[in-house]
Design an enzyme around this catalytic site. Structure first.
Site, PDB file in Angstrom:
ATOM      1  NE  ARG A   1      -2.796   0.408   3.444  1.00 19.86           N
ATOM      2  CZ  ARG A   1      -2.160   0.799   4.545  1.00 19.86           C
ATOM      3  NH1 ARG A   1      -1.588   1.998   4.589  1.00 19.86           N
ATOM      4  NH2 ARG A   1      -2.070   0.010   5.590  1.00 19.86           N
TER       5      ARG A   1
ATOM      6  CE1 TYR B   1     -18.954  10.062 -14.315  1.00 22.71           C
ATOM      7  CE2 TYR B   1     -17.556  10.188 -12.387  1.00 22.71           C
ATOM      8  CZ  TYR B   1     -18.421   9.483 -13.193  1.00 22.71           C
ATOM      9  OH  TYR B   1     -18.741   8.193 -12.866  1.00 22.71           O
TER      10      TYR B   1
ATOM     11  CE  LYS C   1     -13.987   7.096 -17.745  1.00 21.56           C
ATOM     12  NZ  LYS C   1     -13.904   7.687 -16.464  1.00 21.56           N
TER      13      LYS C   1
ATOM     14  CG  ASP D   1     -11.121  15.400 -14.168  1.00 24.24           C
ATOM     15  OD1 ASP D   1     -10.434  14.883 -15.069  1.00 24.24           O
ATOM     16  OD2 ASP D   1     -12.044  14.795 -13.593  1.00 24.24           O
TER      17      ASP D   1
HETATM   18  N1  PLP Z   1     -13.350  12.607 -14.106  1.00 27.04           N
HETATM   19  C1  PLP Z   1     -13.970  12.535 -15.290  1.00 27.04           C
HETATM   20  C2  PLP Z   1     -13.920  13.700 -16.234  1.00 27.04           C
HETATM   21  C3  PLP Z   1     -14.691  11.375 -15.640  1.00 27.04           C
HETATM   22  O1  PLP Z   1     -15.315  11.329 -16.826  1.00 27.04           O
HETATM   23  C4  PLP Z   1     -14.733  10.303 -14.730  1.00 27.04           C
HETATM   24  C5  PLP Z   1     -15.470   9.061 -15.039  1.00 27.04           C
HETATM   25  O2  PLP Z   1     -16.223   8.989 -15.986  1.00 27.04           O
HETATM   26  C6  PLP Z   1     -14.075  10.430 -13.506  1.00 27.04           C
HETATM   27  C7  PLP Z   1     -13.376  11.589 -13.232  1.00 27.04           C
HETATM   28  C8  PLP Z   1     -14.093   9.323 -12.508  1.00 27.04           C
HETATM   29  O3  PLP Z   1     -13.186   8.333 -12.866  1.00 27.04           O
HETATM   30  P1  PLP Z   1     -13.312   6.788 -12.462  1.00 27.04           P
HETATM   31  O4  PLP Z   1     -14.537   6.260 -13.125  1.00 27.04           O
HETATM   32  O5  PLP Z   1     -12.031   6.209 -12.950  1.00 27.04           O
HETATM   33  O6  PLP Z   1     -13.432   6.748 -10.972  1.00 27.04           O
END
Ligand code: PLP
Length: 391
Positions: free
Chosen positions: A52, A104, A200, A175
């Protein structure tokens, strides 16, 4: 950490790379171990104590990501949500976070349904309007942005955001999931933190869930590491390996994603069944000029409103081949979804609509298939939706 003066295509292949010290293996071995031997109590043989806390496969991914984003440190997490959560854990009750109102849906849910319970305060604003940064509340502790945003592909001016945050002594987090470091490097604009859903584009093959939290300033490393380790948000070695494997082809994949999405956005914009296309590469997009300044290209995500609203969107899905109906994005294959019913369903309808997210909005994650095939699939699904001409 300084980054070498190479082009992104070279950087993604080599970032953070070094052969395995024990064997010379070219690719990082997957160190599937939870613990490491010690020569005496508190004397780990090679400095590693527990996975961890330290794992060489995870470290290989972290080093690569840090170099690509120009960060002082990177932490690979179990998911994108875990990366965002880890950053918020460093704040304290009462702190105010000003966030974009087009995020998101899972991020919105984490903020309003979990973090608010622990005393963080959130205010949601349209960060594509640079004037909001002139009016940030004095007590703002963190400015949280998505650019391009999910799902409306809104663009936030990073320079203006950083200047506004500095005025009130706030930090800024971006992000960078949609753009990835090959299209946009927020830390170069003075942003303090970058988060990713590496699930992604960085992973790129829809076969692994992961995330990353990165910081520009080395002084933040210890506190972030403490929270990452203490909360146990660390990525598994196997997932870190898969993510790093995907990362090495990021530049070539993004090139095709961007070329396909640009061409389809332009084509959709003139289609009679389509009311509006949201893609920052289009001159009609309100954020186009800013996107051109801060991105190398405009990405593989686009969204559009159909003239017939939600009913038309459902009919469109029924007629659409090739694009799989699924949540997530950024894989080599093209996906389609309806945010109001899927990725953003956790946001109450009134709040969604107030932020400009229409119920019938269609979001495409444009893959790396042949553009002609994707266009043919879209045309087949759109043709029945063309309104009858008035005679
Ligand atoms: N940030 C964005 C722009 C996203 O589109 C997503 C998920 O779709 C996330 C964060 C969250 O990521 P995760 O699904 O890997 O937890």
């Amino acid at each position: 950490m300084s980054h070498p003066p190479q082009r992104p295509a070279t950087r993604v292949v080599h970032a953070g790379w070094r052969p395995d010290e024990a064997t010379g293996a070219l690719m990082p071995p997957i160190y599937l171990t939870s613990t490491y031997v010690q020569d005496g109590p508190g004397r780990p043989r090679h400095g590693y104590e527990y996975s961890r806390t330290q794992n060489p496969t995870r470290f290989a991914l972290q080093d690569a990501l840090a170099e690509l984003e120009g960060a002082a440190c990177a932490f690979a997490t179990t998911s994108g949500m875990a990366a965002i959560h880890t950053l918020l854990l460093t704040l304290k009750p009462g702190d105010l976070i000003v966030a974009g109102n087009d995020l998101y849906g899972g991020t919105w849910r984490l903020f309003t349904r979990i973090q608010e319970r622990f005393g963080l305060r959130f205010r949601f604003v349209d960060t594509s309007e640079a004037s909001v940064f002139e009016e940030l509340p004095e007590e703002t502790r963190l400015l949280y942005l998505e650019t391009p945003s999910n799902p409306l592909l809104r663009i936030t001016d990073l320079k203006a955001a950083v200047a506004g945050a500095r005025r009130v002594g706030a930090e800024v987090c971006v992000d960078n999931t949609f753009a990835t470091p090959v299209l946009q490097r927020p830390l170069d604009f003075g942003v303090d933190y970058v988060v990713h859903s590496t699930t992604k584009y960085i992973g790129g093959h829809s076969d692994v869930v992961g995330g990353a939290l990165l910081a520009r300033d080395e002084a933040r490393q210890e506190d972030l590491w403490f929270h990452h380790n203490s909360a146990g948000t660390c990525d598994s070695p196997f997932d870190a390996f898969l993510t790093l494997r995907g990362l090495r082809t990021l530049d070539v994949r993004m090139e095709r994603h961007c070329a396909n999405a640009s061409a389809l956005a332009a084509w959709l914009e003139q289609h009679p069944a389509v009311e509006r296309v949201h893609y920052p590469g289009l001159e009609s997009h309100p954020g186009h000029a800013v996107a051109k300044r801060q991105m190398r290209a405009f990405g593989g995500m686009l969204a559009f409103d159909l003239a017939g609203g939600e009913e038309a969107a459902r009919r469109f899905l029924d007629g659409l081949g090739l694009f799989q109906l699924a949540e997530s994005l950024g894989g080599v294959e093209s996906l389609v979804e309806i945010p109001s019913l899927m990725t953003h369903a956790s946001i109450p309808p009134e709040e969604r609509r107030a932020a400009g997210l229409a119920d019938g909005l269609v979001r495409l994650s444009v893959g790396i298939e042949a553009r002609e095939d994707l266009q043919a699939a879209l045309e087949a699904a759109l043709a029945p939706l063309v309104p009858a001409r008035k005679s």
